[in-house]
Design an enzyme around this catalytic site. Structure first.
Site, PDB file in Angstrom:
ATOM      1  N   ASP A  72       0.642  -1.349   0.031  1.00 14.40           N
ATOM      2  CA  ASP A  72      -0.132   0.111   0.085  1.00 14.40           C
ATOM      3  C   ASP A  72       0.808   1.248  -0.092  1.00 14.40           C
ATOM      4  O   ASP A  72       1.643   1.540   1.204  1.00 14.40           O
ATOM      5  CB  ASP A  72      -0.814  -0.049   1.321  1.00 14.40           C
ATOM      6  CG  ASP A  72      -2.049   1.147   1.140  1.00 14.40           C
ATOM      7  OD1 ASP A  72      -2.032   1.680   0.123  1.00 14.40           O
ATOM      8  OD2 ASP A  72      -2.948   1.194   2.349  1.00 14.40           O
ATOM      9  N   ASP A  76      -2.956   2.590  -5.909  1.00 12.99           N
ATOM     10  CA  ASP A  76      -1.937   2.425  -4.871  1.00 12.99           C
ATOM     11  C   ASP A  76      -1.849   1.139  -4.135  1.00 12.99           C
ATOM     12  O   ASP A  76      -1.104   1.265  -2.962  1.00 12.99           O
ATOM     13  CB  ASP A  76      -2.088   3.486  -3.856  1.00 12.99           C
ATOM     14  CG  ASP A  76      -3.245   3.631  -3.114  1.00 12.99           C
ATOM     15  OD1 ASP A  76      -4.369   2.990  -3.722  1.00 12.99           O
ATOM     16  OD2 ASP A  76      -3.227   4.198  -2.021  1.00 12.99           O
ATOM     17  N   GLU A  77      -2.581   0.230  -4.426  1.00  8.09           N
ATOM     18  CA  GLU A  77      -2.603  -1.037  -3.602  1.00  8.09           C
ATOM     19  C   GLU A  77      -2.830  -2.017  -4.531  1.00  8.09           C
ATOM     20  O   GLU A  77      -3.400  -2.264  -5.359  1.00  8.09           O
ATOM     21  CB  GLU A  77      -4.127  -0.818  -2.774  1.00  8.09           C
ATOM     22  CG  GLU A  77      -3.888  -0.620  -1.299  1.00  8.09           C
ATOM     23  CD  GLU A  77      -5.507  -0.787  -0.721  1.00  8.09           C
ATOM     24  OE1 GLU A  77      -6.069  -1.860  -0.800  1.00  8.09           O
ATOM     25  OE2 GLU A  77      -6.185   0.426  -0.750  1.00  8.09           O
TER      26      GLU A  77
HETATM   27 MG   LIG Z   1      -2.492   3.999  -0.002  1.00 11.33          MG
END
Ligand SMILES: [Mg+2]
Length: 359
Positions: free
Chosen positions: A11, A106-107
């Site tokens: 993350d 983002d993950e």
């Molecule tokens: Mg994040």
């Protein structure tokens, strides 16, 4: 066969905001939000850690954010930039495994049970990936390492930012038992409040409830809650999952019969759907409304538009219009859902799986 899996959740830390601070040195060390301005009825898509100290986080209204922090810097998102960094990160993942599943720009979840470099410890891989992300993008990421997606996801939040955490199989049960209910991934605010009203405050409390009880109270999500209370999550890491639709739905503990309440719930579902569309930066041409009645009869109504839609106002207006075409009579409603399909703008870096449960 039944070997223990090695799952990593990566993350990026305050991703959009960190990218803006990386590229604009004058923003560093300052409260910054990425989103649309208060005058546009906008919301915050991401907040820097400095902004979070003022209680600003994603999904709050920009006007509220400015009220909390008058000197807040608000910048427009640059999704092309975020997408290209996301692609960069994916090439780093590929050095270790092809089995990774982006959940957002983002993950991602990675299954490194087998990995291309035959590294025995998932924690070693997580450390290398974070170091390579930093070396190649100048951004930090946090990692969670465990035996399934749920635990890996929970773990990545523990030492944020720029940290990592391993949850070993032998510690998993104790970890879940001690977890406050509102911290569980997949248990949203509304569900957490309902659980608290039922006396469920921690994972240990949740574990005491029967599967029957949880399904009765929470519908199909009950099974998921039952499993995670036992630190179990069989969901596999699914690479290359292409989304055909994005939706949101809610099933109600008490069937709805009052028109005003139905409209209110519909609006809330539209808002959740809109947030998801924003998060995935997509829009679509076909809007579908699903209504399930207390007698389990289900009706869907769809409308396809000439061009893509994604604005909250349009979604609400059209969903209400579709509802108007259904003869409700005096039947009460158990479940409402809105989804958008015929999606456009879905690119490789946006191949995203939404959680199976609702907010
Ligand atoms: Mg994040």
């Amino acid at each position: 066969m039944n070997e223990v899996r090695k799952i990593i959740h990566i993350d990026m830390d305050a991703f959009y905001a960190s990218v803006e601070q990386r590229d604009n040195p004058e923003y560093r060390g300052k409260p910054l939000a990425v989103g649309s301005s208060p005058s546009q009825r906008g919301v915050v898509a991401a907040a820097s850690y400095e902004a979070r100290k003022f209680g600003i986080h994603s999904a709050i209204a920009s006007s509220m954010a400015v009220a909390k922090c008058p000197h807040l810097i608000i910048v427009r998102p640059r999704f092309e930039v975020y997408r290209s960094i996301s692609a960069q990160i994916h090439t780093i993942f590929k050095r270790y495994t092809d089995i990774f599943e982006p959940v957002a720009l983002d993950e991602a979840y990675l299954d490194v049970s087998e990995n291309k470099q035959n590294i025995p410890y998932a924690s070693t891989i997580a450390r290398l990936i974070r170091a390579e992300i930093f070396a190649e993008t100048n951004l930090t990421a946090s990692a969670g390492i465990s035996i399934n997606k749920f635990l890996a996801k929970m773990a990545s939040g523990i030492n944020k930012p720029n940290g990592m955490k391993v949850i070993l199989p032998e510690d998993a049960i104790a970890f879940v038992e001690s977890l406050p209910i509102e911290k569980f991934h997949g248990i949203g605010k509304v569900t957490a409040a309902k659980m608290q009203s039922l006396g469920i405050r921690t994972g240990a409390d949740l574990k005491e409830r029967s599967l029957n009880f949880l399904v009765q109270q929470f519908g199909k999500s009950g099974q998921y809650y039952y499993n995670i209370a036992r630190a179990q999550d069989e969901r596999i890491v699914e690479p290359n999952r292409i989304r055909k639709s994005i939706g949101a739905e809610n099933s109600f503990a008490l069937d709805l019969s009052d028109k005003a309440t139905i409209l209110m719930e519909l609006e809330q579902i539209a808002e959740t759907l809109h947030e998801r569309l924003e998060k995935h930066q997509t829009s679509g041409r076909t809007l579908t409304l699903k209504v399930k009645f207390s007698d389990y009869q289900q009706i869907t109504r769809s409308r396809t538009f000439g061009s893509s839609i994604n604005s909250l106002d349009t979604i609400i207006t059209e969903a209400i219009a579709l509802l108007g075409t259904i003869e409700l009579g005096d039947r009460s409603i158990r479940l409402l859902g809105i989804s958008l399909s015929n999606l456009d703008n879905v690119q490789t870096s946006q191949i995203i799986q939404l959680p199976l449960f609702q907010l």
